[in-house]
Design an enzyme around this catalytic site. Structure first.
Site, PDB file in Angstrom:
ATOM      1  N   ASN A  33      51.818  29.096 128.054  1.00 25.26           N
ATOM      2  CA  ASN A  33      52.375  30.333 128.725  1.00 25.26           C
ATOM      3  C   ASN A  33      51.267  31.072 128.866  1.00 25.26           C
ATOM      4  OD1 ASN A  33      52.872  30.921 126.072  1.00 25.26           O
ATOM      5  ND2 ASN A  33      54.067  32.750 126.483  1.00 25.26           N
ATOM      6  N   ILE A  34      50.937  31.766 130.022  1.00 23.33           N
ATOM      7  CA  ILE A  34      49.681  32.369 130.168  1.00 23.33           C
ATOM      8  C   ILE A  34      50.123  34.010 130.725  1.00 23.33           C
ATOM      9  CG2 ILE A  34      47.729  32.684 131.619  1.00 23.33           C
ATOM     10  CD1 ILE A  34      47.896  29.531 132.104  1.00 23.33           C
ATOM     11  N   CYS A  83      55.175  30.947 132.899  1.00 26.65           N
ATOM     12  CA  CYS A  83      55.610  30.208 131.742  1.00 26.65           C
ATOM     13  C   CYS A  83      55.090  28.950 131.384  1.00 26.65           C
ATOM     14  CB  CYS A  83      57.215  30.047 132.057  1.00 26.65           C
ATOM     15  SG  CYS A  83      58.091  31.268 131.879  1.00 26.65           S
ATOM     16  N   GLU A 132      56.172  26.147 131.048  1.00 23.75           N
ATOM     17  CA  GLU A 132      57.087  24.863 131.710  1.00 23.75           C
ATOM     18  C   GLU A 132      56.444  24.915 133.245  1.00 23.75           C
ATOM     19  OE1 GLU A 132      58.327  27.265 130.044  1.00 23.75           O
ATOM     20  OE2 GLU A 132      60.428  26.869 129.405  1.00 23.75           O
ATOM     21  N   CYS A 152      63.501  29.430 130.990  1.00 27.33           N
ATOM     22  CA  CYS A 152      64.097  30.496 131.895  1.00 27.33           C
ATOM     23  C   CYS A 152      64.524  29.860 133.021  1.00 27.33           C
ATOM     24  CB  CYS A 152      63.016  31.540 131.867  1.00 27.33           C
ATOM     25  SG  CYS A 152      61.827  31.258 133.141  1.00 27.33           S
ATOM     26  N   CYS A 155      62.139  28.725 135.750  1.00 22.68           N
ATOM     27  CA  CYS A 155      61.518  27.370 135.315  1.00 22.68           C
ATOM     28  C   CYS A 155      62.735  26.307 135.608  1.00 22.68           C
ATOM     29  CB  CYS A 155      60.942  27.288 133.880  1.00 22.68           C
ATOM     30  SG  CYS A 155      59.693  28.201 133.731  1.00 22.68           S
TER      31      CYS A 155
HETATM   32  N1  THU Z   1      58.230  31.997 128.284  1.00 24.68           N
HETATM   33  C1  THU Z   1      57.882  30.713 128.667  1.00 24.68           C
HETATM   34  O1  THU Z   1      56.556  30.198 128.507  1.00 24.68           O
HETATM   35  N2  THU Z   1      58.640  29.526 128.626  1.00 24.68           N
HETATM   36  C2  THU Z   1      60.016  30.089 128.596  1.00 24.68           C
HETATM   37  O2  THU Z   1      61.072  29.151 128.774  1.00 24.68           O
HETATM   38  C3  THU Z   1      60.594  31.281 128.273  1.00 24.68           C
HETATM   39  C4  THU Z   1      59.440  32.317 128.214  1.00 24.68           C
HETATM   40  C5  THU Z   1      57.219  32.897 127.960  1.00 24.68           C
HETATM   41  C6  THU Z   1      56.751  33.808 129.043  1.00 24.68           C
HETATM   42  C7  THU Z   1      56.203  34.990 128.387  1.00 24.68           C
HETATM   43  O3  THU Z   1      54.905  34.868 128.193  1.00 24.68           O
HETATM   44  C8  THU Z   1      56.933  34.801 127.008  1.00 24.68           C
HETATM   45  O4  THU Z   1      57.322  33.629 126.691  1.00 24.68           O
HETATM   46  C9  THU Z   1      57.824  35.888 126.615  1.00 24.68           C
HETATM   47  O5  THU Z   1      58.920  36.054 127.662  1.00 24.68           O
END
Ligand code: THU
Length: 131
Positions: free
Chosen positions: A42-43, A53, A55, A86, A89
Site C-alpha cells: 500500500n502507498i 491499496c 492489491e 476492500c 480492489c
Molecule cells: N489497504 C490495502 O492496502 N489493502 C486492503 O485490502 C485494505 C486497505 C490499505 C489502504 C490504506 O493504506 C490502509 O490500508 C488503511 O486503509
C-alpha cells in the site's frame, strides 16, 4: 506455485508499504495467468484519497507488464486479524480474474484463509455490462 509461497511473497512485499498515516501495512502477491508473480504494497498520500491499496498496486504492475489474467491474489497485513481486500480492489480483481480465482487472506504470519472471488464479490459488475 503453492499458496504458502504466495502468502510469503505478500508478507515480504508488506515490508515496502508506505503507510505513515494509517500505520496499517499491507502487501500483496498476484499470480498471473502466465504463472509469473507480481508484488505490491500500500502507498498512502497526504491527500488520503490518493492512497492505493497493495492489491491494486500488484495487479496494475501485472497488467502494465502485459498480463491480461490473474489466477490468485495473496494479501498480508501488519494486523494479526484476517485481512480482506476492500471493495474497490475486489472490483479490480473481477476485471482480470474469474469467479473461481483464489484470494488468500493473510492472518498471523504464514496463516491465511482461502476464498474465491465469487464468494467475496457475488453478482459483480463486469465487462459485458459496461460495454
Ligand atoms: N489497504 C490495502 O492496502 N489493502 C486492503 O485490502 C485494505 C486497505 C490499505 C489502504 C490504506 O493504506 C490502509 O490500508 C488503511 O486503509
Amino acid at each position: 506455485m503453492d499458496y504458502s509461497e504466495l502468502i510469503k511473497m505478500a508478507e515480504e512485499a508488506m515490508q515496502k508499504a508506505y503507510a505513515p498515516y494509517s500505520g496499517f501495512r499491507v502487501g500483496a502477491a498476484v499470480l498471473s495467468g502466465n504463472g509469473r508473480v507480481y508484488t505490491g504494497a500500500n502507498i498512502e498520500n497526504a491527500s488520503y484519497g490518493a492512497t492505493c491499496c497493495a492489491e491494486r498496486v500488484a495487479i496494475f504492475k501485472a497488467v502494465s507488464e502485459g498480463e491480461k489474467r490473474i489466477q490468485a491474489v495473496a494479501v498480508a497485513s501488519s494486523s494479526e486479524e484476517t485481512v480482506f481486500p476492500c471493495g474497490i480492489c475486489r472490483q479490480v480483481m473481477a476485471e482480470f480474474g474469474n469467479a473461481e480465482m483464489k484470494i488468500l487472506c493473510g492472518k498471523s504470519k504464514g496463516e491465511y484463509e482461502v476464498y474465491t472471488l465469487g464468494e467475496l464479490l457475488p453478482h459483480s459488475f463486469g465487462l459485458d455490462r459496461a460495454k
